[in-house]
Design a protein around this motif. Structure first.
Motif, short mmCIF file in Angstrom:
data_model
loop_
_atom_site.label_atom_id
_atom_site.label_comp_id
_atom_site.label_asym_id
_atom_site.label_seq_id
_atom_site.Cartn_x
_atom_site.Cartn_y
_atom_site.Cartn_z
N VAL A 148 69.87 -29.51 59.18
CA VAL A 148 68.35 -30.55 59.41
C VAL A 148 67.46 -29.48 59.45
N ALA A 151 67.07 -28.75 55.49
CA ALA A 151 66.71 -29.94 54.69
C ALA A 151 65.29 -30.12 54.95
N TYR A 157 64.85 -33.93 53.76
CA TYR A 157 65.55 -34.60 54.94
C TYR A 157 65.03 -35.89 54.86
N GLY A 162 68.73 -35.39 49.84
CA GLY A 162 69.23 -34.65 50.98
C GLY A 162 70.90 -34.98 51.44
N VAL A 166 74.14 -32.49 50.95
CA VAL A 166 74.94 -32.48 52.41
C VAL A 166 76.57 -32.74 52.00
N PHE A 238 71.19 -37.75 57.64
CA PHE A 238 70.51 -37.26 56.75
C PHE A 238 70.10 -38.11 55.66
#
Length: 299
Positions: A148, A151, A157, A162, A166, A238
């Motif tokens: 977090v 990002a 984020y 994002g 991930v 995310f």
């Protein structure tokens, strides 16, 4: 008497009867096990075909008196999630746009990694593979907060890039191991001959390795698609409000506490959300088995 009985036991007809009995017992066990594990699915399907009044008045094991798809229609386009009453259909496109780039990037990068680590003279290839596998066995809940922060620092984020990044990060380690194990079973003479002829890294990968990787690519695609599609926690954190997939919307729908709970609608929404990976397994199951037996999990 004993000799005659022994001869009868050794007769072909008696052996065939024993084999038939063994096969019958095996199929009976498999049928019983399949029926036992399919009970929750059957209950979900039965409940989704009932009306709300039938659900409240009858037993969970009772079959629908007048089966209908009204609950499916409501779950798809009318059920309220928060202040919006559009069902879970709004999350379908979000799931698709998250799924496609995440799967393509994960499988593509993992195939390149597996090819380089198994068929190319990469310095410290064992250490690199060990580092990748270390990331595969660490629970991703431990890495959520650092991701977090990272990002947020990069500025992705709560956005589509994002959540895709991930998924790619968490998908590459296991898929790399699968490709690496598979490529170790390929004849190294092919790569050596291609290098002698002047072919480079990417040309060998494109012309020789990829055409031989059909089954293992299908295995990787199935694992990646099901993992990304069924994800809830990473998407919730995310993806951002504008990119929430069907799984997050399903959890919001089921967790709604306003009014009388509509269990038939909840069951229908759950089945709709689970339908794409289920169809994927049904349509590509034999290719998945071929890929696994070709070396996806050997070693």
């Amino acid at each position: 008497m004993t000799a005659a009985r022994s001869a009868r036991y050794r007769s072909p007809r008696h052996r065939q009867s024993i084999v038939r009995a063994q096969h019958f017992g095996l199929y009976l066990f498999l049928f019983t096990a399949a029926l036992f594990f399919s009970i929750p699915l059957l209950i979900m399907i039965s409940t989704s075909l009932k009306t709300a009044a039938e659900v409240r008045a009858g037993s969970v094991f009772a079959l629908p008196v007048e089966p209908g798809f009204a609950a499916w229609t409501r779950a798809w386009g009318e059920a309220c999630i928060g202040r919006t009453c559009e069902g879970i259909s709004a999350g379908l496109w979000n799931s698709v746009i998250i799924l496609i780039p995440s799967t393509v990037l994960s499988v593509g990068l993992a195939a390149l990694n597996g090819y380089a680590l198994s068929l190319w003279n990469v310095p410290r290839a064992g250490a690199i593979l060990a580092a990748l596998l270390l990331g595969a066995f660490i629970p991703y809940q431990v890495m959520i907060y650092p991701l977090v922060r990272m990002a947020s620092t990069v500025g992705i984020y709560g956005s589509l890039p994002g959540i895709v990044a991930v998924h790619v990060i968490f998908g590459i380690p296991v898929l790399t191991l699968i490709f690496c194990n598979f490529y170790k079973g390929l004849p190294p003479e092919l790569i050596k001959a291609a290098r002698v002829d002047g072919a480079g890294f990417f040309r060998i990968f494109r012309r020789i390795v990829l055409p031989m990787s059909g089954n293992i690519i299908i295995v990787a695609l199935i694992l990646s698609v099901t993992g990304v599609w069924n994800d809830y926690l990473l998407s919730l954190i995310f993806a951002g409000r504008d990119n929430l997939p069907m799984t997050v919307q399903l959890a919001s729908l089921v967790g709604t506490r306003i009014g009388v709970p509509e269990y038939n609608v909840n069951m229908a929404a759950t089945l709709i959300t689970a339908l794409p990976p289920l169809l994927l397994y049904l349509l590509s199951g034999k290719y998945f088995v071929r890929g696994v037996t070709a070396g996806a999990i050997k070693g």
